[in-house]
Write a protein that holds these residues in place. Structure first.
Motif, PDB file in Angstrom:
ATOM      1  N   ARG A 208       5.859  21.287  61.222  1.00  0.00           N
ATOM      2  CA  ARG A 208       5.088  20.886  62.646  1.00  0.00           C
ATOM      3  C   ARG A 208       5.466  19.372  62.554  1.00  0.00           C
ATOM      4  O   ARG A 208       6.426  19.944  64.455  1.00  0.00           O
ATOM      5  CB  ARG A 208       3.915  20.886  61.875  1.00  0.00           C
ATOM      6  CG  ARG A 208       2.902  20.242  63.368  1.00  0.00           C
ATOM      7  CD  ARG A 208       1.638  20.087  63.357  1.00  0.00           C
ATOM      8  NE  ARG A 208       1.584  19.359  62.864  1.00  0.00           N
ATOM      9  CZ  ARG A 208       1.342  17.295  63.692  1.00  0.00           C
ATOM     10  NH1 ARG A 208       1.962  17.598  64.551  1.00  0.00           N
ATOM     11  NH2 ARG A 208       1.877  16.388  63.008  1.00  0.00           N
TER      12      ARG A 208
ATOM     13  N   LYS B  86      -5.324  27.329  44.525  1.00  0.00           N
ATOM     14  CA  LYS B  86      -5.296  26.046  45.359  1.00  0.00           C
ATOM     15  C   LYS B  86      -4.573  25.245  45.624  1.00  0.00           C
ATOM     16  O   LYS B  86      -4.318  24.512  46.867  1.00  0.00           O
ATOM     17  CB  LYS B  86      -6.491  25.327  44.700  1.00  0.00           C
ATOM     18  CG  LYS B  86      -8.053  25.290  44.359  1.00  0.00           C
ATOM     19  CD  LYS B  86      -8.974  24.611  43.886  1.00  0.00           C
ATOM     20  CE  LYS B  86      -9.901  25.097  44.518  1.00  0.00           C
ATOM     21  NZ  LYS B  86     -11.392  24.130  43.450  1.00  0.00           N
ATOM     22  N   GLU B  87      -3.541  24.886  44.507  1.00  0.00           N
ATOM     23  CA  GLU B  87      -1.982  24.479  44.288  1.00  0.00           C
ATOM     24  C   GLU B  87      -1.569  25.049  45.002  1.00  0.00           C
ATOM     25  O   GLU B  87      -0.737  24.586  45.901  1.00  0.00           O
ATOM     26  CB  GLU B  87      -1.460  23.986  43.142  1.00  0.00           C
ATOM     27  CG  GLU B  87      -2.487  23.659  42.057  1.00  0.00           C
ATOM     28  CD  GLU B  87      -1.752  23.135  41.008  1.00  0.00           C
ATOM     29  OE1 GLU B  87      -0.975  24.294  40.397  1.00  0.00           O
ATOM     30  OE2 GLU B  87      -2.181  22.256  39.726  1.00  0.00           O
TER      31      GLU B  87
ATOM     32  N   GLU C 191      -2.087  26.496  48.214  1.00  0.00           N
ATOM     33  CA  GLU C 191      -2.569  26.478  48.993  1.00  0.00           C
ATOM     34  C   GLU C 191      -2.534  25.475  50.121  1.00  0.00           C
ATOM     35  O   GLU C 191      -2.579  25.239  50.618  1.00  0.00           O
ATOM     36  CB  GLU C 191      -4.400  26.752  49.380  1.00  0.00           C
ATOM     37  CG  GLU C 191      -4.577  26.643  50.970  1.00  0.00           C
ATOM     38  CD  GLU C 191      -4.445  27.230  51.945  1.00  0.00           C
ATOM     39  OE1 GLU C 191      -4.646  27.398  53.150  1.00  0.00           O
ATOM     40  OE2 GLU C 191      -4.028  28.928  51.341  1.00  0.00           O
ATOM     41  N   ALA C 192      -2.668  23.994  48.745  1.00  0.00           N
ATOM     42  CA  ALA C 192      -2.461  23.037  48.852  1.00  0.00           C
ATOM     43  C   ALA C 192      -0.588  22.720  49.410  1.00  0.00           C
ATOM     44  O   ALA C 192       0.137  22.064  50.560  1.00  0.00           O
ATOM     45  CB  ALA C 192      -2.677  21.985  48.262  1.00  0.00           C
ATOM     46  N   GLU C 193       0.592  23.411  49.256  1.00  0.00           N
ATOM     47  CA  GLU C 193       1.490  23.463  48.748  1.00  0.00           C
ATOM     48  C   GLU C 193       1.723  24.354  49.776  1.00  0.00           C
ATOM     49  O   GLU C 193       2.576  23.771  51.042  1.00  0.00           O
ATOM     50  CB  GLU C 193       2.719  24.502  47.316  1.00  0.00           C
ATOM     51  CG  GLU C 193       4.118  24.443  48.173  1.00  0.00           C
ATOM     52  CD  GLU C 193       4.624  23.119  48.476  1.00  0.00           C
ATOM     53  OE1 GLU C 193       5.989  23.257  48.731  1.00  0.00           O
ATOM     54  OE2 GLU C 193       4.405  22.534  47.369  1.00  0.00           O
ATOM     55  N   ARG C 194       1.322  25.434  51.297  1.00  0.00           N
ATOM     56  CA  ARG C 194       1.722  26.234  52.296  1.00  0.00           C
ATOM     57  C   ARG C 194       1.187  25.306  52.763  1.00  0.00           C
ATOM     58  O   ARG C 194       1.389  24.932  54.340  1.00  0.00           O
ATOM     59  CB  ARG C 194       1.035  27.886  52.135  1.00  0.00           C
ATOM     60  CG  ARG C 194       1.831  28.197  51.595  1.00  0.00           C
ATOM     61  CD  ARG C 194       0.442  29.403  51.654  1.00  0.00           C
ATOM     62  NE  ARG C 194      -1.041  30.092  51.267  1.00  0.00           N
ATOM     63  CZ  ARG C 194      -1.559  30.344  49.800  1.00  0.00           C
ATOM     64  NH1 ARG C 194      -0.425  30.956  49.733  1.00  0.00           N
ATOM     65  NH2 ARG C 194      -2.384  30.222  49.621  1.00  0.00           N
ATOM     66  N   LEU C 195       0.032  24.394  53.306  1.00  0.00           N
ATOM     67  CA  LEU C 195      -0.349  23.005  54.293  1.00  0.00           C
ATOM     68  C   LEU C 195       0.482  22.323  54.356  1.00  0.00           C
ATOM     69  O   LEU C 195       0.766  21.846  55.539  1.00  0.00           O
ATOM     70  CB  LEU C 195      -2.123  22.543  53.298  1.00  0.00           C
ATOM     71  CG  LEU C 195      -3.081  23.446  53.586  1.00  0.00           C
ATOM     72  CD1 LEU C 195      -4.010  23.216  53.075  1.00  0.00           C
ATOM     73  CD2 LEU C 195      -3.139  24.185  55.234  1.00  0.00           C
ATOM     74  N   ARG C 196       1.074  21.891  52.770  1.00  0.00           N
ATOM     75  CA  ARG C 196       2.252  20.557  53.168  1.00  0.00           C
ATOM     76  C   ARG C 196       3.189  20.986  53.736  1.00  0.00           C
ATOM     77  O   ARG C 196       4.314  20.772  54.435  1.00  0.00           O
ATOM     78  CB  ARG C 196       2.853  20.165  51.843  1.00  0.00           C
ATOM     79  CG  ARG C 196       1.414  19.424  51.494  1.00  0.00           C
ATOM     80  CD  ARG C 196       2.303  19.025  49.749  1.00  0.00           C
ATOM     81  NE  ARG C 196       2.270  19.674  48.363  1.00  0.00           N
ATOM     82  CZ  ARG C 196       1.391  20.001  48.204  1.00  0.00           C
ATOM     83  NH1 ARG C 196       0.488  19.693  47.979  1.00  0.00           N
ATOM     84  NH2 ARG C 196       1.603  20.652  47.022  1.00  0.00           N
ATOM     85  N   GLU C 197       3.851  22.703  53.538  1.00  0.00           N
ATOM     86  CA  GLU C 197       4.740  23.000  54.160  1.00  0.00           C
ATOM     87  C   GLU C 197       4.564  23.421  55.239  1.00  0.00           C
ATOM     88  O   GLU C 197       5.687  23.255  57.281  1.00  0.00           O
ATOM     89  CB  GLU C 197       5.247  24.146  53.708  1.00  0.00           C
ATOM     90  CG  GLU C 197       6.199  24.224  52.186  1.00  0.00           C
ATOM     91  CD  GLU C 197       6.141  25.471  51.310  1.00  0.00           C
ATOM     92  OE1 GLU C 197       5.894  26.945  52.720  1.00  0.00           O
ATOM     93  OE2 GLU C 197       6.242  25.106  50.830  1.00  0.00           O
ATOM     94  N   ALA C 198       3.411  23.801  56.030  1.00  0.00           N
ATOM     95  CA  ALA C 198       2.848  23.775  57.700  1.00  0.00           C
ATOM     96  C   ALA C 198       3.107  22.239  57.762  1.00  0.00           C
ATOM     97  O   ALA C 198       3.587  22.615  59.164  1.00  0.00           O
ATOM     98  CB  ALA C 198       2.112  24.212  56.989  1.00  0.00           C
ATOM     99  N   GLU C 199       3.102  21.626  56.888  1.00  0.00           N
ATOM    100  CA  GLU C 199       2.623  20.064  58.361  1.00  0.00           C
ATOM    101  C   GLU C 199       3.969  19.904  58.108  1.00  0.00           C
ATOM    102  O   GLU C 199       4.987  18.951  59.169  1.00  0.00           O
ATOM    103  CB  GLU C 199       1.961  19.151  57.269  1.00  0.00           C
ATOM    104  CG  GLU C 199       1.812  17.904  57.852  1.00  0.00           C
ATOM    105  CD  GLU C 199       1.189  17.516  59.078  1.00  0.00           C
ATOM    106  OE1 GLU C 199       1.460  16.858  60.495  1.00  0.00           O
ATOM    107  OE2 GLU C 199       0.513  18.564  59.965  1.00  0.00           O
TER     108      GLU C 199
END
Length: 138
Positions: free
Chosen positions: A122, A108-109, A111-119
Motif C-alpha cells: 500500500r 498468527k505469524e 497472518e502478521a507477515e501478510r499484513l506487513r506485506e500488504a501495508e
C-alpha cells in the motif's frame, strides 16, 4: 489382509474389540487358534493399533478386569497397566496441545507477515501515485 481390515473384522466378530474392553493377556494366541491362516505380523500390528487407540487407553485407565474373546472376565488390570495407560494418554494429549499451540502461533505469524506485506505494498502504491502526480504534466 491389512491390519486395519483385520481390526474391522475383529470388531465385527468379537464384542471385546468393538467395545474396546481391556484385552486378556495372551489374546494373540487365542486369536491365532480361532482364525486359521492369520499372519502373526499383521496380527501384531493390528493389536498395536487397537491397544494404542485413545478409546482403548481411556477404557484401560478405568478398568478393573481384562476380557477374553468371548467377553468373559480374565485377569485383573494391574495398577501398573492403569498408570501406564493414564501416562500415555496424558503425554499424547499434551503433545496434541503443544502441536495445536505451535500451529496457531505459526498461523498468527503468517497472518502478521501478510499484513506487513500488504501495508508495504500500500505504501509503495501511495508513493508511486505521489511521484506520478508530482512529475505529471499539468
Amino acid at each position: 489382509m491389512t491390519p486395519r481390515a483385520l481390526l474391522k473384522s475383529l470388531q465385527e466378530q468379537f464384542p471385546v474389540f468393538r467395545d474396546c474392553q481391556p484385552l486378556a493377556i495372551g489374546i494373540d494366541k487365542a486369536l491365532l487358534a480361532r482364525i486359521p491362516g492369520l499372519e502373526k505380523k499383521v496380527l501384531r500390528v493390528t493389536l498395536s493399533l487397537h491397544t494404542h487407540s485413545m478409546r482403548y487407553l481411556k477404557t484401560l485407565e478405568k478398568a478393573t478386569h481384562r476380557f477374553d474373546l468371548d467377553g468373559n472376565q480374565a485377569d485383573e488390570v494391574t495398577d501398573e497397566h492403569r498408570t501406564h495407560a493414564a501416562n500415555t494418554l496424558r503425554e499424547r494429549l499434551k503433545k496434541q496441545a503443544d502441536e495445536r499451540r505451535a500451529r496457531l502461533k505459526a498461523e498468527k505469524e503468517a497472518e502478521a507477515e501478510r499484513l506487513r506485506e500488504a501495508e508495504a505494498e500500500r505504501l509503495r502504491a501511495e508513493k508511486l501515485i505521489q511521484l506520478a502526480e508530482k512529475f505529471s504534466r499539468k
